[in-house]
Design a protein around this motif. Structure first.
Motif, PDB file in Angstrom:
ATOM      1  N   SER A  98      17.410  60.337  52.376  1.00  0.00           N
ATOM      2  CA  SER A  98      16.110  59.631  53.101  1.00  0.00           C
ATOM      3  C   SER A  98      15.103  60.677  53.279  1.00  0.00           C
ATOM      4  CB  SER A  98      16.448  58.610  53.927  1.00  0.00           C
ATOM      5  OG  SER A  98      17.235  57.676  53.333  1.00  0.00           O
ATOM      6  N   MET A  99      15.428  61.509  54.382  1.00  0.00           N
ATOM      7  CA  MET A  99      14.652  62.369  54.941  1.00  0.00           C
ATOM      8  C   MET A  99      14.291  63.677  53.831  1.00  0.00           C
ATOM      9  SD  MET A  99      13.752  61.205  57.669  1.00  0.00           S
ATOM     10  CE  MET A  99      12.677  62.753  58.367  1.00  0.00           C
ATOM     11  N   ALA A 100      15.052  63.973  53.206  1.00  0.00           N
ATOM     12  CA  ALA A 100      14.798  65.276  52.097  1.00  0.00           C
ATOM     13  C   ALA A 100      13.545  64.509  51.195  1.00  0.00           C
ATOM     14  CB  ALA A 100      15.988  65.403  51.270  1.00  0.00           C
ATOM     15  N   LEU A 101      13.763  63.219  50.796  1.00  0.00           N
ATOM     16  CA  LEU A 101      12.659  62.857  49.719  1.00  0.00           C
ATOM     17  C   LEU A 101      11.360  62.567  50.520  1.00  0.00           C
ATOM     18  CD1 LEU A 101      15.056  60.212  47.772  1.00  0.00           C
ATOM     19  CD2 LEU A 101      14.126  62.235  46.955  1.00  0.00           C
ATOM     20  N   THR A 102      11.519  62.282  51.857  1.00  0.00           N
ATOM     21  CA  THR A 102      10.198  61.867  52.261  1.00  0.00           C
ATOM     22  C   THR A 102       9.453  63.179  52.524  1.00  0.00           C
ATOM     23  OG1 THR A 102      11.356  60.082  53.596  1.00  0.00           O
ATOM     24  CG2 THR A 102       9.437  61.083  54.669  1.00  0.00           C
ATOM     25  N   ALA A 103      10.227  64.419  52.927  1.00  0.00           N
ATOM     26  CA  ALA A 103       9.515  65.501  53.379  1.00  0.00           C
ATOM     27  C   ALA A 103       9.047  66.230  51.911  1.00  0.00           C
ATOM     28  CB  ALA A 103      10.688  66.735  53.813  1.00  0.00           C
TER      29      ALA A 103
END
Length: 487
Positions: A98-103
């Protein structure tokens, strides 16, 4: 296979807490930075642009609210699937992805804003914000599922708060640091720096965090025993979800109502506070750093208060001064009626002739500070009533709680769009918010519970003691003995 005892770590649950805290800093920083930065991306289109403003966007206040609030359209999507997925495959993977895609999406914000020029509606940027909401929608259910397997009951409030309070620090960074960055390195580089920095955290999350104590290669037997003894109602493998029982449970509905109302107040203030201060006090908030500072200060106070409240809550439960149920009710009511009273004072005291900067800042700061009680209240409550389905329950309630993220802002825009500087136009916004917060507090006080519900263990009517320890998460314990289930 466990490693030799000399290579094990004494407090693996605190490493999870530390990295979870940092992860939620990035989580919120990436979602809220646009609220401050957009004020320096846009210009007043009713007058001719100066040479410095020619490259800025011609977006009215409604368009700016669209860019900020459409994040929450996507934020609904993966709340329930994300929570259930975390229970099945583990929160580590769910949160990390989730955080990788948001970044990655954050790095594309400047390009998306430029598409269509400086005058047209920023459709691609809105799409990016929606997709960011989709990605981040699995993070809170994911970490709740992990806490149900890592946080013993005597430390549950504080561990959960330490992680989720990273959202306040992320809001502080998103407001204050973004204000400094946009003044010094420009709005485009603000997104590049914050998006790229997230990958440093992601690397540490991948190598140091594990889904359960059993799967952690460096954990000590002592810590495993401590955690296991504090999680008597948590199964090692998540059983099928008893949907009907959940949806007909009043303690579940108490959490859902509290989630909805809290997010109405929290996200309304988070997205509208910068605009209110910028519009009502334009001379004082002329500099982005000052605006960022005064929108960050309330969330700094909320972060501090949340830690104090959580420590007191765990102490009261540990010393048996208050039971879990009364503790959850007390802090939920505090986090909702307190802000409602502050907003009521604001709408009764502030006028266009006397906007009262000092009083306004004091009331906003107090309102947001008192919201720090939510982590010791309803947001930890799913772990109390159903640790086996904590991620799913928070996912369901957070899906409903995400609705105010875009509805509240659109309602606010419909009232203030004609003249955001007119404080009387803001009054209906504060009245609606007060009403929702007070009614929710009453509902939660009546129906909330802090005890495991019967449907948490679908087999509990068949036995009262655990015969098959392989189905329960006691970890690898020396001299295993039959353990009683805490009903």
């Amino acid at each position: 296979m466990l490693l030799p005892s000399s290579t094990r770590l004494p407090a693996c649950r605190y490493i999870l807490v530390g990295l979870g805290f940092l992860g939620f800093i990035f989580n919120y920083c990436l979602r809220v930075n646009i609220n401050v930065v957009i004020k320096r991306m846009t210009r007043n289109c009713s007058i001719n642009a100066t040479s410095e403003e020619e490259d800025l966007f011609c977006w009215d206040s409604k368009t700016q609210i669209d860019v900020s609030s459409t994040f929450f359209y996507g934020y609904v999507v993966l709340q329930i699937p994300g929570g259930r997925l975390a229970e099945i495959i583990g929160g580590k993977r769910v949160i990390g992805l989730s955080m990788a895609l948001t970044a990655i999406l954050t790095l594309f914000i400047p390009l998306a804003a430029r598409v269509g020029g400086t005058v047209q509606y920023p459709y691609l940027l809105v799409v990016i914000r929606v997709l960011m909401g989709v990605c981040e929608s699995a993070t809170f259910p994911g970490i709740t599922s992990m806490m149900a397997r890592w946080a013993p009951s005597s430390e549950r409030s504080l561990m959960t708060t330490l992680i989720m309070a990273g959202s306040q620090v992320g809001t502080i960074a998103g407001f204050f640091l973004s204000g400094i960055m946009v003044d010094n390195v420009g709005w485009e580089n603000t997104f590049y720096i914050q998006g790229a920095s997230t990958f440093v955290w992601l690397f540490l999350w991948i190598i140091l965090v594990f889904d359960t104590p059993d799967s952690h290669p460096f954990i000590t037997d002592k810590e495993k025993v401590l955690i296991a003894q504090g999680l008597p109602a948590t199964k090692k493998i998540s059983p099928p979800v008893p949907w009907i029982s959940i949806l007909t449970s009043m303690p579940f509905w108490a959490i859902l109502v509290a989630n909805f109302s809290n997010n109405w107040g929290f996200h309304l203030l988070m997205t509208e506070l910068p605009q209110y201060l910028d519009e009502v006090f334009p001379e004082y908030m002329e500099d982005a750093t000052v605006l960022g500072l005064w929108t960050a200060i309330p969330y700094t106070c909320m972060w501090i208060s949340s830690l104090v409240f959580a420590s007191l809550c765990d102490l009261m439960i540990r010393k048996k001064w208050l039971g879990v149920t009364l503790s959850r009710k007390f802090y939920t009511v505090l986090s909702q009626t307190g802000p409602a009273i502050c907003l009521l004072i604001l709408l009764l005291s502030v006028t266009n002739e006397k906007p009262q900067l000092t009083l306004t800042l004091a009331l906003f700061t107090t309102a947001v500070t008192l919201q720090g009680g939510l982590y010791s209240g309803w947001i930890t409550n799913p772990q109390d009533i159903a640790p086996n389905f904590a991620g799913t329950i928070l996912g369901i309630t957070n899906a409903c709680g995400a609705v105010p993220g875009f509805v509240a802002n659109q309602i606010a825009a419909s009232f203030i769009n004609d003249d955001p500087q007119d404080v009387f136009l803001w009054r209906p916004v504060w009245i609606i918010t007060c009403t929702i917060l007070v009614c929710s507090s009453i509902f939660y006080s009546i129906f909330a519970s802090g005890e495991p519900q019967p449907w948490n263990d679908i087999q509990q009517e068949e036995f009262k003691t655990i015969k098959d320890e392989e189905s329960y998460d006691y970890g690898t314990l020396p001299n295993k003995k039959e353990k009683a289930v805490e009903i």
